[in-house]
Motif scaffolding. Structure first.
Motif, PDB file in Angstrom:
ATOM      1  N   GLU A  22       5.233  -0.622   2.192  1.00  0.00           N
ATOM      2  CA  GLU A  22       4.702   0.700   1.553  1.00  0.00           C
ATOM      3  C   GLU A  22       5.680   1.084   0.072  1.00  0.00           C
ATOM      4  O   GLU A  22       6.876   1.068   0.165  1.00  0.00           O
ATOM      5  CB  GLU A  22       5.010   1.963   2.614  1.00  0.00           C
ATOM      6  CG  GLU A  22       4.227   1.592   3.903  1.00  0.00           C
ATOM      7  CD  GLU A  22       4.396   2.842   4.827  1.00  0.00           C
ATOM      8  OE1 GLU A  22       5.246   3.549   4.679  1.00  0.00           O
ATOM      9  OE2 GLU A  22       3.672   2.798   5.901  1.00  0.00           O
TER      10      GLU A  22
ATOM     11  N   VAL B 173       3.324  -4.752   6.117  1.00  0.00           N
ATOM     12  CA  VAL B 173       2.953  -3.861   5.058  1.00  0.00           C
ATOM     13  C   VAL B 173       4.025  -3.290   4.474  1.00  0.00           C
ATOM     14  O   VAL B 173       4.989  -2.751   5.217  1.00  0.00           O
ATOM     15  CB  VAL B 173       2.205  -2.495   5.815  1.00  0.00           C
ATOM     16  CG1 VAL B 173       1.952  -1.466   4.901  1.00  0.00           C
ATOM     17  CG2 VAL B 173       0.946  -2.942   6.640  1.00  0.00           C
TER      18      VAL B 173
ATOM     19  N   ARG C 174      -6.119   2.571   1.751  1.00  0.00           N
ATOM     20  CA  ARG C 174      -5.229   1.596   2.546  1.00  0.00           C
ATOM     21  C   ARG C 174      -5.922   1.771   4.037  1.00  0.00           C
ATOM     22  O   ARG C 174      -5.982   0.651   4.522  1.00  0.00           O
ATOM     23  CB  ARG C 174      -3.722   2.122   2.945  1.00  0.00           C
ATOM     24  CG  ARG C 174      -3.289   1.611   4.021  1.00  0.00           C
ATOM     25  CD  ARG C 174      -1.565   2.101   4.335  1.00  0.00           C
ATOM     26  NE  ARG C 174      -1.122   1.752   5.561  1.00  0.00           N
ATOM     27  CZ  ARG C 174       0.426   1.666   5.931  1.00  0.00           C
ATOM     28  NH1 ARG C 174       1.057   2.394   5.077  1.00  0.00           N
ATOM     29  NH2 ARG C 174       0.585   1.384   6.938  1.00  0.00           N
TER      30      ARG C 174
ATOM     31  N   ALA D  71       0.911  -1.204  -0.045  1.00  0.00           N
ATOM     32  CA  ALA D  71       0.052   0.220  -0.117  1.00  0.00           C
ATOM     33  C   ALA D  71       0.916   1.282  -0.028  1.00  0.00           C
ATOM     34  O   ALA D  71       2.081   1.321  -0.008  1.00  0.00           O
ATOM     35  CB  ALA D  71      -0.879   0.062   1.488  1.00  0.00           C
TER      36      ALA D  71
END
Length: 206
Positions: free
Chosen positions: A174, A172, A155, A147
């Motif tokens: 990024e 996660v 997100r 995300a």
């Protein structure tokens, strides 16, 4: 009675003459820009001047081109400047008068601001082809979510959906563009969420 002239960007003055030391020149530039826009608004006839609009990059790529084209045909003397960012950053820009308006995504808190729905964006959850069909949030246990950085509304929607089923992503990852996100999903690195309108046009930008 004396008349105070309205200053514009073209007035040959030094900002420091009118603002105390320590005040950022960006603030002075903003006031001068607003003065220029006010002067333009008082002129008779069609609108002219600069219109600064904030937008998500996905919206700029998939939604705005036909709107901006039509607007330019109607008001050729208006110069449109697009400022991109995530919803949180764009809300801050509206509140600080850096832009006149912004296209953002729910969820958001716009206390003190006027809000109007522009269009409905359908979101799609994308996953590697090798992954089993996703029937619910629990199927994403121990998976990596790919995300944009914190502040991205999409997100937040995905994280809230997972949270309702008490699912916490393994991690996660990024990234800064939809192109990179799609490439990582295709490579099997994780799952992601994005507007279908972006997928239809090809992943470019945020």
């Amino acid at each position: 009675m004396s008349c105070s002239p309205i200053l514009s960007h073209h007035t040959p003055i030094c900002h420091e003459q009118f603002f105390p030391r320590g005040v950022k020149s960006a603030y002075a530039e903003r006031l001068l820009r607003l003065s220029s826009e006010a002067e333009a608004a008082l002129r008779p006839g069609a609108p002219r001047g600069t219109l600064r609009i904030g937008t998500l990059e996905s919206t700029a790529a998939a939604r705005l081109p036909p709107l901006l084209s039509t607007y330019h045909e109607r008001y050729p003397d208006v110069q449109i400047e697009l400022v991109t960012g995530d919803s949180t950053a764009l809300l801050h820009r509206v509140r600080s008068f850096d832009v006149e308006a912004a296209f953002i995504s729910e969820p958001f808190c716009a206390e003190g601001l006027e809000a109007q729905e522009a269009f409905t964006e359908e979101l799609a959850l994308i996953a590697p082809k090798t992954m089993a069909p996703i029937k619910g949030a629990r199927d994403l246990r121990n998976r990596t979510v790919i995300a944009f950085a914190t502040g991205c509304s999409y997100r937040r929607i995905l994280e809230d959906w997972l949270s309702m089923s008490k699912v916490v992503p393994e991690r996660v990852l990024e990234l800064a563009s939809y192109h990179a996100i799609v490439a990582c999903v295709a490579a099997g690195s994780g799952v992601a969420i994005m507007p279908r309108s972006v997928l239809a046009r090809g992943p470019r930008g945020k």
